[in-house]
Structure formats: C-alpha cells, structure tokens
Design a protein around this motif. Structure first.
Motif, short mmCIF file in Angstrom:
data_model
loop_
_atom_site.label_atom_id
_atom_site.label_comp_id
_atom_site.label_asym_id
_atom_site.label_seq_id
_atom_site.Cartn_x
_atom_site.Cartn_y
_atom_site.Cartn_z
N ALA A 134 43.25 35.56 37.04
CA ALA A 134 42.69 36.60 38.26
C ALA A 134 43.35 36.46 39.38
O ALA A 134 43.96 35.56 39.66
CB ALA A 134 41.01 35.68 38.28
N VAL B 230 43.17 36.99 43.67
CA VAL B 230 42.73 37.51 44.88
C VAL B 230 43.56 37.56 45.95
O VAL B 230 44.62 36.86 46.16
CB VAL B 230 41.91 35.98 45.22
N SER C 240 38.80 40.13 45.74
CA SER C 240 39.07 39.99 44.14
C SER C 240 39.37 41.33 43.27
O SER C 240 38.66 42.25 43.50
CB SER C 240 37.65 39.37 43.52
N ALA D 108 33.29 38.71 42.32
CA ALA D 108 33.03 37.24 42.86
C ALA D 108 31.64 37.14 43.58
O ALA D 108 31.50 37.63 44.84
CB ALA D 108 34.23 36.85 43.80
N MET E 224 32.54 33.75 47.65
CA MET E 224 33.91 33.31 47.97
C MET E 224 33.74 32.29 49.36
O MET E 224 32.60 32.19 49.46
CB MET E 224 34.39 34.76 48.47
N THR F 87 33.50 42.11 45.36
CA THR F 87 34.79 42.10 45.43
C THR F 87 35.40 41.88 46.84
O THR F 87 36.76 41.93 47.06
CB THR F 87 35.64 43.26 44.74
N ALA G 264 38.09 32.57 45.36
CA ALA G 264 36.62 32.87 44.74
C ALA G 264 36.70 32.38 43.29
O ALA G 264 37.81 32.13 42.70
CB ALA G 264 36.77 34.70 44.78
N ALA H 5 36.09 32.94 39.41
CA ALA H 5 36.28 33.94 38.39
C ALA H 5 35.50 33.82 37.13
O ALA H 5 35.11 34.57 36.21
CB ALA H 5 37.79 34.31 37.91
#
Lengths: 116, 112
Positions: free
Chosen positions: A2, A4, A25, A30, A33, A75, A96, A98
């Motif tokens: 993932a 970020v 993200s 997410a 965060m 996101t 964040a 995932a």
C-alpha cells in the motif's frame, strides 16, 4: 504494498501564514489516518487520529485550533497549520492502515515545514 | 501509560551482526513493529510480529519477542553500510485503526 503519499514534501512559509499538508492513500481506502510530528533526532509524536466523516481526536497537549485536521474522504486527510510560527517548524508524517487483519500501518514520506 | 524504550546508539563493523533491543510496557500489545528511517526520508516498515509469535525471520532480519519480559529485538545479519539508519521500535495495542507508540529510535552506524 500500500502507498501513502504526502504533499508537499517540503514547504517554507512566512510566520503568520497557514499551510495545508495533504495525505493520500493511493491504492486503498483508509477510514483512519494518523498525524505525527517529528522533532530533529527525536521519535515520532502522535498528534491526532483522523477519522473519515467525523472530528479528529487530538492527543493531550496538541492545540486543535492550531492544527486543523480534515478527513474529507476515505483516501484523503489534510493537516492545516494555522498562523504558523517558527516553533511549528518540524517534520510532519501521516500514516494509514491498509488492512484490518495485520494492524500494519503505512507511512507517507513526510512533509518538512520551515517557518521563517 | 504505554512506553517504549530503546538504546540510542549502536556501532558495528560491516559484515558483523547487529542487535537492536527494545522494551515495552503494555502487555496487551497485539503487534510490534520495526521501522527504519534513513536520513531525510520517511519511515519504512521493516517487519512486524504478532504477539503470539516468538520469532520471525525475513532474509537478513530476525525478530525475537519475549512476551514475558516485554522485550523485542531486531537482529540484522551481515550488516552493510546501507543499513546505517535510525531504527524505531513501535507497539500497537489493538488491530488496525489504533496508532502506534514509538520508541526514541536507535541510530545504527556501520563502518567499513
């Protein structure tokens, strides 16, 4: 894995201005965060937990009106440093989660704020 | 409250093994993590271990967890100069959605 992403990665501003830092993200959603602040040669200090669609939860000692957090979508979370002063100069990092299964967190690259 | 302690500095020669130690206080920690931070860069997740495991190995990295003593260690085999960085130990007390508590970080210096 993932990803970020934070933007900007480095910002210089004059004292008294406000600065917005975005955390996205890129390939996952997410609901939560986290925003951290890192002083030189120090560990990360949790500032606040950002929840999508609701108000952020701030850690003790962090000024809510100074550090505005908005979690506009699944996101995107933004951190706005209002009326910045030189003592706000720092490295700000978001993270964040995932996955609900591993508890694994992914971190952004960080945003370095310098207030003149 | 939760607290994570690490030694601040470790110096090793290239090719040796490095062992970075960490102690934590919250016995309910579900996950324990090791993150790496290179100069001027963000955090990079190295590895993590679930609290019901004693050991996890991933290539040159070995994580040992002593839950009774609340002690976590990271061993880097055949340490290289590129391993020079700050290593952070962190604990999470529940599944996804809970923030991490970080130690102050151990600066690893590798000399050739």
């Amino acid at each position: 894995g993932a990803v970020v992403s934070q933007h900007p990665s480095w910002v210089i501003c004059k004292s008294g201005t406000s600065v917005k830092i975005e955390c996205r993200s890129l390939d996952f959603q997410a609901t939560t965060m986290f925003w951290y602040r890192q002083f030189p040669k120090q560990s990360l200090m949790l500032m606040a937990t950002s929840n999508e669609g609701s108000k952020a939860t701030y850690e003790q000692g962090v000024e809510k009106d100074k550090f505005l957090i908005n979690h506009a979508s699944l996101t995107l979370s933004t951190l706005t440093v209002t009326s910045a002063h030189p003592e706000d100069s720092s490295f700000y990092i978001c993270s964040a989660s995932a996955s609900k299964n591993t508890g694994e967190l992914f971190f952004g690259e960080g945003s370095r704020l310098t207030v003149l | 409250g939760e607290d994570v302690e690490q030694s601040l500095f470790l110096s090793v020669r290239e090719g040796d093994s490095s062992v970075i130690n960490c102690t934590y206080t919250d016995s309910s920690s579900t996950y324990l993590y090791w993150y790496k931070q290179e100069p001027g860069a963000g955090l990079q997740l190295l590895t993590y271990i679930f609290s019901n495991m004693d050991m996890k190995q991933d290539q040159r990295l070995t994580v040992l967890l002593n839950k009774k003593d609340k002690h976590l260690s990271l061993r880097i085999a055949d340490t290289q100069t590129g391993d020079s960085a700050i290593y952070f130990c962190a604990e999470s007390i529940s599944q996804a959605g809970t923030a991490l508590i970080f130690g102050k970080g151990t600066t690893l210096s590798v000399s050739s």
